[in-house]
Design a protein around this motif. Structure first.
Motif, PDB file in Angstrom:
ATOM      1  N   SER A 133     110.839  97.210  -5.268  1.00  0.00           N
ATOM      2  CA  SER A 133     110.994  95.829  -5.733  1.00  0.00           C
ATOM      3  C   SER A 133     110.934  95.763  -7.265  1.00  0.00           C
ATOM      4  O   SER A 133     110.260  96.571  -7.915  1.00  0.00           O
ATOM      5  CB  SER A 133     109.905  94.941  -5.131  1.00  0.00           C
ATOM      6  OG  SER A 133     108.633  95.363  -5.567  1.00  0.00           O
ATOM      7  N   GLN A 134     111.644  94.800  -7.822  1.00  0.00           N
ATOM      8  CA  GLN A 134     111.729  94.631  -9.265  1.00  0.00           C
ATOM      9  C   GLN A 134     111.097  93.292  -9.664  1.00  0.00           C
ATOM     10  O   GLN A 134     111.098  92.342  -8.888  1.00  0.00           O
ATOM     11  CB  GLN A 134     113.196  94.648  -9.713  1.00  0.00           C
ATOM     12  CG  GLN A 134     113.912  95.957  -9.412  1.00  0.00           C
ATOM     13  CD  GLN A 134     113.427  97.070 -10.322  1.00  0.00           C
ATOM     14  OE1 GLN A 134     113.704  97.087 -11.516  1.00  0.00           O
ATOM     15  NE2 GLN A 134     112.680  98.001  -9.751  1.00  0.00           N
ATOM     16  N   GLN A 135     110.598  93.257 -10.891  1.00  0.00           N
ATOM     17  CA  GLN A 135     109.944  92.048 -11.378  1.00  0.00           C
ATOM     18  C   GLN A 135     110.478  91.721 -12.772  1.00  0.00           C
ATOM     19  O   GLN A 135     110.838  92.618 -13.544  1.00  0.00           O
ATOM     20  CB  GLN A 135     108.422  92.262 -11.445  1.00  0.00           C
ATOM     21  CG  GLN A 135     107.632  91.001 -11.788  1.00  0.00           C
ATOM     22  CD  GLN A 135     106.133  91.253 -11.787  1.00  0.00           C
ATOM     23  OE1 GLN A 135     105.682  92.366 -11.517  1.00  0.00           O
ATOM     24  NE2 GLN A 135     105.365  90.230 -12.086  1.00  0.00           N
ATOM     25  N   LEU A 136     110.512  90.453 -13.080  1.00  0.00           N
ATOM     26  CA  LEU A 136     110.897  90.037 -14.425  1.00  0.00           C
ATOM     27  C   LEU A 136     109.860  90.528 -15.427  1.00  0.00           C
ATOM     28  O   LEU A 136     108.660  90.470 -15.181  1.00  0.00           O
ATOM     29  CB  LEU A 136     110.996  88.511 -14.491  1.00  0.00           C
ATOM     30  CG  LEU A 136     111.402  87.920 -15.850  1.00  0.00           C
ATOM     31  CD1 LEU A 136     112.844  88.276 -16.191  1.00  0.00           C
ATOM     32  CD2 LEU A 136     111.214  86.404 -15.853  1.00  0.00           C
ATOM     33  N   ILE A 137     110.339  91.037 -16.546  1.00  0.00           N
ATOM     34  CA  ILE A 137     109.464  91.412 -17.657  1.00  0.00           C
ATOM     35  C   ILE A 137     109.678  90.388 -18.764  1.00  0.00           C
ATOM     36  O   ILE A 137     110.806  90.181 -19.209  1.00  0.00           O
ATOM     37  CB  ILE A 137     109.792  92.822 -18.187  1.00  0.00           C
ATOM     38  CG1 ILE A 137     109.609  93.872 -17.086  1.00  0.00           C
ATOM     39  CG2 ILE A 137     108.915  93.167 -19.394  1.00  0.00           C
ATOM     40  CD1 ILE A 137     110.125  95.250 -17.467  1.00  0.00           C
ATOM     41  N   VAL A 138     108.601  89.736 -19.175  1.00  0.00           N
ATOM     42  CA  VAL A 138     108.681  88.775 -20.272  1.00  0.00           C
ATOM     43  C   VAL A 138     107.942  89.363 -21.469  1.00  0.00           C
ATOM     44  O   VAL A 138     106.760  89.692 -21.373  1.00  0.00           O
ATOM     45  CB  VAL A 138     108.063  87.417 -19.888  1.00  0.00           C
ATOM     46  CG1 VAL A 138     108.190  86.428 -21.051  1.00  0.00           C
ATOM     47  CG2 VAL A 138     108.731  86.852 -18.637  1.00  0.00           C
ATOM     48  N   VAL A 139     108.660  89.510 -22.576  1.00  0.00           N
ATOM     49  CA  VAL A 139     108.076  90.050 -23.804  1.00  0.00           C
ATOM     50  C   VAL A 139     107.808  88.899 -24.760  1.00  0.00           C
ATOM     51  O   VAL A 139     108.718  88.121 -25.074  1.00  0.00           O
ATOM     52  CB  VAL A 139     109.018  91.074 -24.473  1.00  0.00           C
ATOM     53  CG1 VAL A 139     108.356  91.659 -25.729  1.00  0.00           C
ATOM     54  CG2 VAL A 139     109.386  92.173 -23.501  1.00  0.00           C
TER      55      VAL A 139
END
Length: 905
Positions: A139-145
């Motif tokens: 599964s993939q997740q959003l990365i917020v920088v």
């Protein structure tokens, strides 16, 4: 105000608390509107008035019911934001909160809101399209920088938040209505932005700025890490490196992104080109300030917040790859690190921090007025009155006087950091380098400035300028070299320790060897004082010129004269090296290079002090020996930790130093005479420690890109080269008692425990004491020592008409043999002779004990020994051998020979 006062009266609020609320409302129309519109929050404000909110407290407020309606969710986000803003304003304006608290709450508010919105919309998108997965089904997740001040956890109270969205791998969702991961996370990103940014009847949460993403507003809203890496490798610009210093994952998995971005931001080498790049960036900002008439902007104007950030971040860009401690985000923490590391003077850092906090607090007060993102000082009298109440000033003039003290201070530090070195009044030198002077004029200038081989220098400059190496340099490097050469001609002409010709030639060789590395040319161009110092050092020592040419990273050491000319502090050195090895744990190659850089840097410091401050011989040898001790101690820890076959957390193992290391008489090019001992009854201990000793030896002798650490000599171990690499303490004691030769007992008089297990070190010292104190038949001892000395003389025949300071008759080895004989012959009666106090100290002690009948002769021999070692130090710095004409050092040789005859005839 009257309405609020009436509400407080009705609620029977305590007078002090009521005064706090009324003061906040008088200063901030935003606060006044909020509390009169949401009177139900007044109780909450009063209940938490004296509470210091931490990140965990903020996070707890953003826990929502699982099936909450979207409209209710968005309303809650906005009201929570206003509630926390009101809490901050109330506490800050009444002196109950400091800058650190406000920055932490605001940053935590942004992170919590981002996480809540991302989780909320992720679940709803998954319900429609399925879980986004990579090719392996993970599964993939959003990365917020978070970029800028959010990344640094120092967010403004009414700031935009600069974000970049990413995800790890391409793929698709696993639902019936499957869409690509790119599509899924783009939809999620848009929902997240709207949840925070859109203004409703309840206000907004944060204005979101996505323009820092790859290709800016024209680029994809979200990209995977492969695309991100490709962009920054091929298209990344200097200002983006600057921006990413603060980049921090505030939501989603962090490790993979950090691995992609760290090499882009933090170069492995010292990147002094950052000065010019950031100076150019500041010029662009300043030009924009002028065009937009932002002179009263306390962030972007002269002496503003941005200039403090630039000071901190230029050090991060330049040195962050070499100093992992600097790979941190908050500005104040970076400044503290610069002070701790001696990169900026501690008083300057304290002053900068004071002004930075003052400006940031003022920035918050400007935003408190109307919840607007502004750093401009107000023009209207009404808004000025609000501000004056907040900063407790009676009038605008007194406030501006205080503000300008801080702005002037920041501007002064900024200008000092980013001063642009220009070649002023160097017209003749520039013409000489450029070849635009006639030969006769060029030679005349050189002669007038002390050069003795003017014709040769003119030809050398011409050959250098026209050489293929110089002609093939990039344009920027050529400009740097053109900037440096006139300075070099001027500096070389001012050297007194040697001829200007030698100073110029040696430094020019160094410049040619490093010119392909633009960053080193940038360093010397940015810091003319560093160039002046390197010219002085090269003039004084060709060995230093060659040493720096081989290890140009050492040029950075020349910038900080506070540390360059400060005697070594072994406790601090060991802590620094240990910390650096721990930071690089898992990367053996990086550890080896870092330790070599550490050694080279400190050897250069010692040599610079030797040449520039006239330290006595003993101090130089003490420092070189202490440096080797530290490196051995940390190497034992580091190499052991890297072993996969170790059976203990801490090895029962010790390193014993012999020879010049043992006697604390190391020189610049000395190797390390060492042996290894262990005391461990574990199964296979012999095998484990033998392999460890081999790894340790390889650690020292391997030639890496950073050079060699030390050459080691293990021949003094039991049975020499045919013996085991490492011995047990018991076997070592047995060998010394029953099998060792007299020359091995001579060697142990100078041996000492250096690194590893202290208990083994203490056991070795007991063995050493017992061996040295054994009774000897004096005649036999004399005969054996004289025979050994004759063998050594046969092996080192000296040239006729010259005296070899080390091996010659009456030289250093004769003094060492004299001392070793006296110790072995008499320690049984005088145990104080076992003290490892060096040859000079032992000569004096023997005279005091009457073992040398002439105290004057003992002093003469001690002085001769010091003179010999001083000469060896100096010739090493000149890159020469310690061989002098026979007519020199006659008195010293005669004194040593006289004592030899007295003892051995």
């Amino acid at each position: 105000m009257q309405q609020l006062a009436q509400i407080l009266t009705e609620k029977q609020v305590a007078s002090t608390d009521a005064a706090y609320l009324l003061h906040a409302a008088a200063c901030s129309p935003f606060f006044a509107r909020f509390v009169t519109k949401h009177t139900d929050f007044i109780t909450d404000l009063l209940d938490n008035l004296y509470k210091t909110y931490k990140t965990k407290d903020v996070n707890a407020l953003f826990v929502f019911e699982k099936n909450i309606e979207e409209t209710v969710f968005l309303q809650h986000l906005r009201l929570l934001r206003q509630r926390l803003m009101a809490h901050m304003i109330l506490r800050d304006l009444n002196g109950l909160a400091d800058f650190a608290e406000v920055a932490e709450i605001t940053s935590a508010l942004a992170e919590s809101a981002i996480a809540a919105a991302a989780d909320f919309y992720h679940e709803r998108l998954v319900a429609t399209y399925g879980v986004p997965c990579d090719a392996r089904g993970q599964s993939q997740q959003l990365i917020v920088v978070g970029m800028g001040k959010l990344g640094g956890r120092e967010l403004n109270v009414s700031s935009d938040i600069d974000l970049i969205f990413a995800y790890e791998h391409e793929g698709a969702t696993d639902g019936e209505k499957s869409i690509s991961n790119q599509d899924f996370f783009t939809r999620l990103g848009k929902k997240l932005i709207a949840a925070l940014d859109e203004a409703t009847a309840d206000g907004f949460v944060f204005r979101v700025d996505m323009r820092l993403r790859p290709f800016g507003s024209e680029g994809a809203l979200v990209c995977n890490l492969d695309a991100l890496e490709d962009y920054y490798q091929n298209y990344g610009r200097e200002w983006e490196r600057y921006a990413w210093i603060k980049g921090r994952v505030v939501y989603g998995p962090e490790a993979a992104l950090s691995k992609v971005m760290r090499p882009f931001v933090f170069r492995k080498y010292l990147d002094f080109n950052a000065y010019a790049s950031m100076r150019d960036l500041k010029v662009q900002i300043q030009r924009d300030v002028v065009q937009r008439r932002l002179s009263n902007n306390i962030k972007l104007g002269r002496g503003g917040i941005r200039e403090v950030e630039f000071i901190a971040q230029v050090f991060q860009l330049i040195r962050g790859g070499q100093v992992p401690d600097l790979q941190i985000k908050p500005t104040l923490a970076v400044l503290d690190c610069l002070a701790d590391r001696g990169m900026l003077p501690a008083p300057d850092v304290a002053a900068l921090k004071e002004s930075y906090i003052y400006l940031r607090n003022l920035e918050h007060r400007l935003m408190y007025i109307d919840d607007q993102q502004t750093q401009d000082l107000p023009d209207s009298d009404t808004y000025r009155d609000y501000l004056l109440q907040m900063v407790h000033h009676a009038d605008w003039a007194s406030f501006m006087a205080e503000l300008n003290l801080h702005r002037d201070r920041v501007q002064r530090f900024f200008d000092d950091t980013f001063k642009d070195a220009k070649n002023e009044d160097l017209q003749q030198e520039t013409a000489l380098w450029q070849g635009t002077l006639f030969a006769a004029e060029a030679e005349q200038w050189l002669v007038q400035h002390g050069y003795s081989r003017a014709n040769d220098i003119v030809h050398l400059l011409q050959q250098t300028r026209q050489s293929q190496r110089i002609q093939q340099l990039p344009e920027q490097s050529r400009r740097r070299l053109d900037q440096l050469m006139p300075l070099l001609l001027r500096e070389a002409s001012q050297q007194q320790s040697t001829t200007p010709d030698n100073a110029l030639i040696r430094t020019l060789d160094l410049l040619e060897s490093i010119c392909r590395r633009a960053s080193y040319l940038a360093l010397l161009a940015e810091f003319p004082d560093a160039l002046a110092l390197i010219v002085k050092l090269c003039a004084a020592s060709p060995w230093i010129a060659q040493y720096v040419s081989a290890h140009p990273i050492l040029l950075d050491e020349l910038l900080n004269k506070q540390t360059l000319f400060k005697r070594l502090d072994t406790v601090q050195l060991k802590a620094e090296l240990t910390r650096h090895m721990q930071q690089l744990a898992g990367d053996v190659e990086a550890q080896m290079d870092a330790m070599r850089h550490f050694k080279h840097a400190n050897v250069l410091k010692i040599a610079a002090q030797d040449l520039m401050t006239a330290l006595p011989l003993e101090a130089i040898s003490d420092d070189l020996s202490a440096l080797a001790d530290v490196i051995l101690q940390v190497s034992v820890q580091t190499v052991w930790q890297n072993l996969t076959f170790k059976h203990l957390e801490t090895p029962k193992f010790a390193v014993i130093g012999y020879g010049k290391l043992g006697g604390k008489e190391l020189g610049y090019l000395s190797d390390l005479d060492i042996i290894f001992l262990y005391d461990d009854e574990a199964d296979k201990a012999q095998e484990v420690y033998a392999r460890f000793a081999q790894r340790l030896n390889t650690w020292f002798n391997t030639l890496t890109n950073a050079g060699l650490l030390y050459e080691t000599d293990l021949q003094l171990r039991p049975d020499g080269n045919s013996g085991l690499l490492v011995s047990t303490v018991t076997a070592f004691a047995e060998y010394q008692q029953h099998k060792a030769w007299v020359w091995e007992h001579q060697a142990i008089t100078r041996a000492r425990f250096v690194a590893g297990d202290a208990a083994i070190g203490a056991a070795f010292e007991r063995i050493r004491h017992d061996i040295i104190c054994q009774p000897h038949e004096i005649g036999t001892l004399k005969q054996q020592i004289v025979q050994m000395r004759e063998k050594m003389r046969e092996a080192h025949k000296h040239k006729a008409g010259f005296f070899d300071v080390k091996h010659g008759l009456g030289g250093i080895i004769d003094v060492e043999f004299i001392v070793q004989y006296l110790v072995l012959a008499h320690a049984a009666s005088y145990p104080q002779l076992t003290d490892n106090i060096g040859n000079i100290g032992l000569l004096r002690r023997c005279a005091q004990l009457g073992l040398i009948t002439s105290l004057a002769l003992a002093e003469q021999v001690a002085d001769a020994y010091r003179e010999y070692r001083t000469l060896i130090h100096h010739v090493k710095l000149q890159g020469a051998e310690a061989i002098v004409p026979s007519e020199e050092l006659q008195a010293e040789r005669e004194a040593v020979s006289q004592l030899w005859q007295m003892l051995f005839s």
